[in-house]
Design a protein around this motif. Structure first.
Motif, PDB file in Angstrom:
ATOM      1  N   VAL A   1       3.053   1.008 -10.248  1.00 48.82           N
ATOM      2  CA  VAL A   1       2.154   1.789  -9.390  1.00 48.82           C
ATOM      3  C   VAL A   1       0.743   1.629  -9.923  1.00 48.82           C
ATOM      4  O   VAL A   1       0.487   1.793 -11.121  1.00 48.82           O
ATOM      5  CB  VAL A   1       2.567   3.279  -9.371  1.00 48.82           C
ATOM      6  N   TRP A   2      -0.189   1.302  -9.015  1.00 50.70           N
ATOM      7  CA  TRP A   2      -1.595   1.070  -9.369  1.00 50.70           C
ATOM      8  C   TRP A   2      -2.485   2.168  -8.791  1.00 50.70           C
ATOM      9  O   TRP A   2      -2.186   2.732  -7.738  1.00 50.70           O
ATOM     10  CB  TRP A   2      -2.048  -0.280  -8.825  1.00 50.70           C
TER      11      TRP A   2
ATOM     12  N   GLY B   1      -7.497  -1.636 -10.185  1.00 50.94           N
ATOM     13  CA  GLY B   1      -7.720  -0.423 -10.968  1.00 50.94           C
ATOM     14  C   GLY B   1      -6.893  -0.496 -12.225  1.00 50.94           C
ATOM     15  O   GLY B   1      -6.967  -1.470 -12.961  1.00 50.94           O
ATOM     16  N   HIS B   2      -6.052   0.505 -12.450  1.00 43.46           N
ATOM     17  CA  HIS B   2      -5.182   0.499 -13.628  1.00 43.46           C
ATOM     18  C   HIS B   2      -3.768   0.913 -13.228  1.00 43.46           C
ATOM     19  O   HIS B   2      -3.564   1.546 -12.195  1.00 43.46           O
ATOM     20  CB  HIS B   2      -5.744   1.404 -14.737  1.00 43.46           C
ATOM     21  N   VAL B   3      -2.814   0.542 -14.066  1.00 39.25           N
ATOM     22  CA  VAL B   3      -1.423   0.914 -13.818  1.00 39.25           C
ATOM     23  C   VAL B   3      -1.257   2.402 -14.094  1.00 39.25           C
ATOM     24  O   VAL B   3      -1.640   2.892 -15.156  1.00 39.25           O
ATOM     25  CB  VAL B   3      -0.465   0.086 -14.704  1.00 39.25           C
TER      26      VAL B   3
ATOM     27  N   PRO C   1       0.829  -1.208   0.000  1.00 42.81           N
ATOM     28  CA  PRO C   1       0.000   0.000   0.000  1.00 42.81           C
ATOM     29  C   PRO C   1       0.864   1.259   0.000  1.00 42.81           C
ATOM     30  O   PRO C   1       1.965   1.269   0.537  1.00 42.81           O
ATOM     31  CB  PRO C   1      -0.796  -0.115   1.299  1.00 42.81           C
ATOM     32  N   LEU C   2       0.333   2.298  -0.601  1.00 41.48           N
ATOM     33  CA  LEU C   2       0.970   3.611  -0.567  1.00 41.48           C
ATOM     34  C   LEU C   2       0.102   4.526   0.280  1.00 41.48           C
ATOM     35  O   LEU C   2      -0.985   4.147   0.710  1.00 41.48           O
ATOM     36  CB  LEU C   2       1.127   4.161  -1.989  1.00 41.48           C
ATOM     37  N   GLY C   3       0.549   5.743   0.509  1.00 40.40           N
ATOM     38  CA  GLY C   3      -0.209   6.688   1.324  1.00 40.40           C
ATOM     39  C   GLY C   3      -1.596   6.971   0.775  1.00 40.40           C
ATOM     40  O   GLY C   3      -1.797   6.999  -0.437  1.00 40.40           O
TER      41      GLY C   3
ATOM     42  N   SER D   1      -1.123   1.994  -4.581  1.00 39.29           N
ATOM     43  CA  SER D   1      -0.387   0.775  -4.235  1.00 39.29           C
ATOM     44  C   SER D   1       0.698   0.546  -5.278  1.00 39.29           C
ATOM     45  O   SER D   1       0.680   1.143  -6.351  1.00 39.29           O
ATOM     46  CB  SER D   1      -1.336  -0.426  -4.132  1.00 39.29           C
ATOM     47  N   VAL D   2       1.629  -0.332  -4.918  1.00 44.23           N
ATOM     48  CA  VAL D   2       2.717  -0.683  -5.839  1.00 44.23           C
ATOM     49  C   VAL D   2       2.907  -2.190  -5.808  1.00 44.23           C
ATOM     50  O   VAL D   2       2.820  -2.822  -4.759  1.00 44.23           O
ATOM     51  CB  VAL D   2       4.027   0.073  -5.494  1.00 44.23           C
TER      52      VAL D   2
END
Length: 96
Positions: A66-67, A74-76, A47-49, A92-93
């Motif tokens: 990165v998504w 979702g999408h890249v 997860p990202l911020g 997210s990554v």
């Protein structure tokens, strides 16, 4: 005789499955930093911020993706190639 035939059949089936099954996935070699937190030999989704973009530094031998979604869905949004440090505008990554 039937017992031997069943045993040979089972061995043949096991050998076929072993040859048909791809090798196990391996983690990327190196360190993936997310907001300066190290993730050695990363593999999978991170997860990202939620509210601010995260700084991601990819010091591995794989591309990090990165998504737009929080669970690598979702999408890249964009790739992060090995050696790149960037601000990731996503949720997210994923890295193999």
């Amino acid at each position: 005789m039937r017992r031997t035939a069943r045993l040979l059949g089972a061995c043949a089936a096991a050998a076929t499955l072993a040859l048909a099954t791809p090798g196990t996935a391996q983690a990327a070699q190196g360190i993936l930093f997310i907001d300066r937190a190290p993730n050695p030999d990363p593999s999978g989704c991170y997860p990202l911020g939620d509210f601010a973009p995260s700084e991601v530094a990819n010091f591995t031998d794989e591309v990090a993706w990165v998504w737009s979604g929080p669970s690598c869905d979702g999408h890249v949004v964009h790739p992060i190639v090995p050696g790149e440090v960037t601000i990731a505008h996503g949720r997210s990554v994923f890295i193999e």
